[in-house]
Scaffold this motif. Structure first.
Motif, short mmCIF file in Angstrom:
data_model
loop_
_atom_site.label_atom_id
_atom_site.label_comp_id
_atom_site.label_asym_id
_atom_site.label_seq_id
_atom_site.Cartn_x
_atom_site.Cartn_y
_atom_site.Cartn_z
N GLU A 52 8.45 -61.73 87.51
CA GLU A 52 7.71 -60.72 86.99
C GLU A 52 7.94 -59.25 87.23
O GLU A 52 7.99 -58.61 86.48
CB GLU A 52 6.32 -61.05 87.47
N VAL A 53 8.50 -59.00 88.41
CA VAL A 53 8.60 -57.79 88.77
C VAL A 53 10.13 -57.18 88.01
O VAL A 53 10.05 -56.09 87.41
CB VAL A 53 9.04 -57.48 90.26
N ASP A 54 10.84 -58.29 87.83
CA ASP A 54 12.23 -57.92 87.13
C ASP A 54 12.10 -57.47 85.90
O ASP A 54 12.46 -56.89 84.89
CB ASP A 54 13.19 -59.04 87.24
N ASP A 55 11.12 -58.53 84.98
CA ASP A 55 10.59 -58.28 83.73
C ASP A 55 10.06 -57.03 83.60
O ASP A 55 10.38 -56.26 82.42
CB ASP A 55 9.77 -59.47 83.20
N LYS A 56 9.34 -56.39 84.30
CA LYS A 56 8.62 -55.19 84.05
C LYS A 56 9.69 -53.94 84.17
O LYS A 56 9.59 -53.13 83.46
CB LYS A 56 7.37 -54.92 85.38
N TYR A 57 10.80 -54.36 85.12
CA TYR A 57 11.73 -53.30 85.27
C TYR A 57 12.57 -53.15 83.85
O TYR A 57 12.79 -52.31 83.27
CB TYR A 57 12.58 -53.89 86.31
N LEU A 60 10.87 -51.11 81.23
CA LEU A 60 10.97 -49.67 81.40
C LEU A 60 12.69 -49.31 81.04
O LEU A 60 12.87 -48.46 80.36
CB LEU A 60 10.84 -49.27 82.93
N GLU A 61 13.51 -50.15 81.19
CA GLU A 61 14.84 -49.98 80.90
C GLU A 61 15.03 -49.91 79.30
O GLU A 61 15.84 -49.16 78.75
CB GLU A 61 15.84 -51.14 81.47
N LYS A 62 14.30 -50.85 78.62
CA LYS A 62 14.47 -50.69 77.20
C LYS A 62 13.77 -49.42 76.58
O LYS A 62 14.28 -48.86 75.60
CB LYS A 62 13.70 -52.05 76.63
#
Length: 372
Positions: A52-57, A60-62
């Motif tokens: 879930e943390v990775d998906d939020k990151y 933001l990258e997108k």
């Protein structure tokens, strides 16, 4: 991004390795089907939380990539007048000047391409007179809002005796397949059809056709037939898409790209198409990111990558090995990989750089005195 110096990436994750092995044709079809039918085990709670943390990151990258794309479009528009100015200088001609695509510097684009290692094996000697009529090369995005959607190239030619086209367009459609390691899939490559003048098609050659019988009858009925041969205009201006049926000359081109001599890949049409599409995309990026923006530096040779001593030693070893092999076999068909005076292509794509007339060779090392 310059294909000569790509940004270092972290070690690939398990999913990257699986996708890479599958793409290289090392996973059998039965294994792929079994892999699809096997359900992945459920992640433990901690992994779910971290994802879930990775998906939020990633979100933001997108957003960051979208902002970068807007900036790229803005500066591309600012740079375009400079490319137009370059074209104006190159195509300016005088009444007694050469009748080529770039009268100010004859063969400008041809020489720029020949100085780039990506083109060392695809430009043949019979392509060179045609490329003399190349006036300009242009680039654009398939979608200005999505840098991963692909790009377009336009090759503009002066009137010439070889074909009637004044421009040849090529389009690469791509898609991000793995955002975690930046893998890009080439979905389709589309090109214009070249309308060759009668008897001027450099992608074929005439060979003697065998006539049954002998003596006077055979001499009277000598016939010729056209056969495909390697050419920039055949190999680069080729429509490609996954699962397409490849003609035999395209299969030969793909097999030449297989570095590990994998026999399974040699017979796998799907893998051969993938080799062609990936290799073609790399050449397209060389045009887009290197040749088009900095053409004059490639023309002079200043942009060509320098070879270190290790590269030169490897070249010498390769030459020695090829000489030994050539002495044990009869000469093969001509016309494969002339590029830079027939230099053999090195693994990794580096060729012998050509230098600008102003660049001087380094001094020879001074011999050390051995007297004590």
């Amino acid at each position: 991004v310059c294909i000569l110096k790509r940004r270092a990436r972290p070690p690939p994750c398990k999913c990257c390795i699986v996708s890479l092995v599958s793409a290289m044709g090392l996973v059998k079809k039965g294994d792929k089907e079994a892999e699809k039918g096997t359900e992945a085990p459920e992640d433990p709670p901690v992994v779910k939380q971290l994802k879930e943390v990775d998906d939020k990151y990633l979100e933001l990258e997108k957003e960051y990539q979208k902002e970068i794309q807007k900036l790229a479009v803005k500066y591309t528009e600012l740079q375009q007048p400079l490319l137009e100015e370059r074209k104006k200088v190159l195509v300016a001609s005088e009444d007694d000047g050469p009748k080529t695509g770039t009268p100010a510097l004859s063969g400008f684009w041809l020489k720029a391409m020949q100085n780039h290692p990506a083109f060392e094996d695809i430009i043949q000697e019979w392509d060179e007179p045609v490329l003399e009529y190349l006036q300009d090369i242009e680039k654009s995005n398939v979608d200005d809002n999505d840098g991963d959607a692909g790009f377009k190239l336009v090759f503009r030619f002066a009137a010439n005796p070889y074909f009637t086209n004044t421009e040849l367009k090529k389009e690469y459609k791509t898609e991000m397949s793995n955002p975690y390691c930046g893998d890009m899939d080439v979905k389709e490559i589309k090109c214009d059809t070249i309308e060759w003048q009668t008897g001027k098609d450099v992608t074929v050659e005439k060979v003697a056709k065998k006539v049954k019988g002998g003596g006077a009858k055979k001499n009277k009925q000598k016939k010729e037939k056209e056969e495909a041969r390697p050419s920039f205009f055949r190999d680069f201006f080729r429509n490609l898409s996954p699962e397409m049926a490849l003609p035999e000359d395209a299969k030969d081109q793909a097999r030449a790209m297989v570095e590990d001599d994998d026999e399974e890949d040699d017979d796998d049409d799907e893998a051969l198409v993938e080799y062609l599409m990936d290799g073609d995309h790399d050449i397209g990026m060389a045009f887009r990111d290197n040749i088009i923006p900095f053409a004059v530096r490639w023309y002079t040779g200043e942009a060509a990558p320098e070879m270190d001593d290790d590269d030169e030693d490897e070249d010498d070893d390769d030459d020695d090995d090829e000489d030994d092999e050539d002495s044990d076999r009869e000469p093969g068909p001509r016309g494969r990989g002339r590029g830079k005076v027939g230099a053999p292509k090195k693994k990794g794509g580096k060729g012998t750089p050509k230098t600008s007339p102003e660049m001087k060779p380094s001094e020879a090392p001074k011999e050390e005195c051995k007297q004590q």
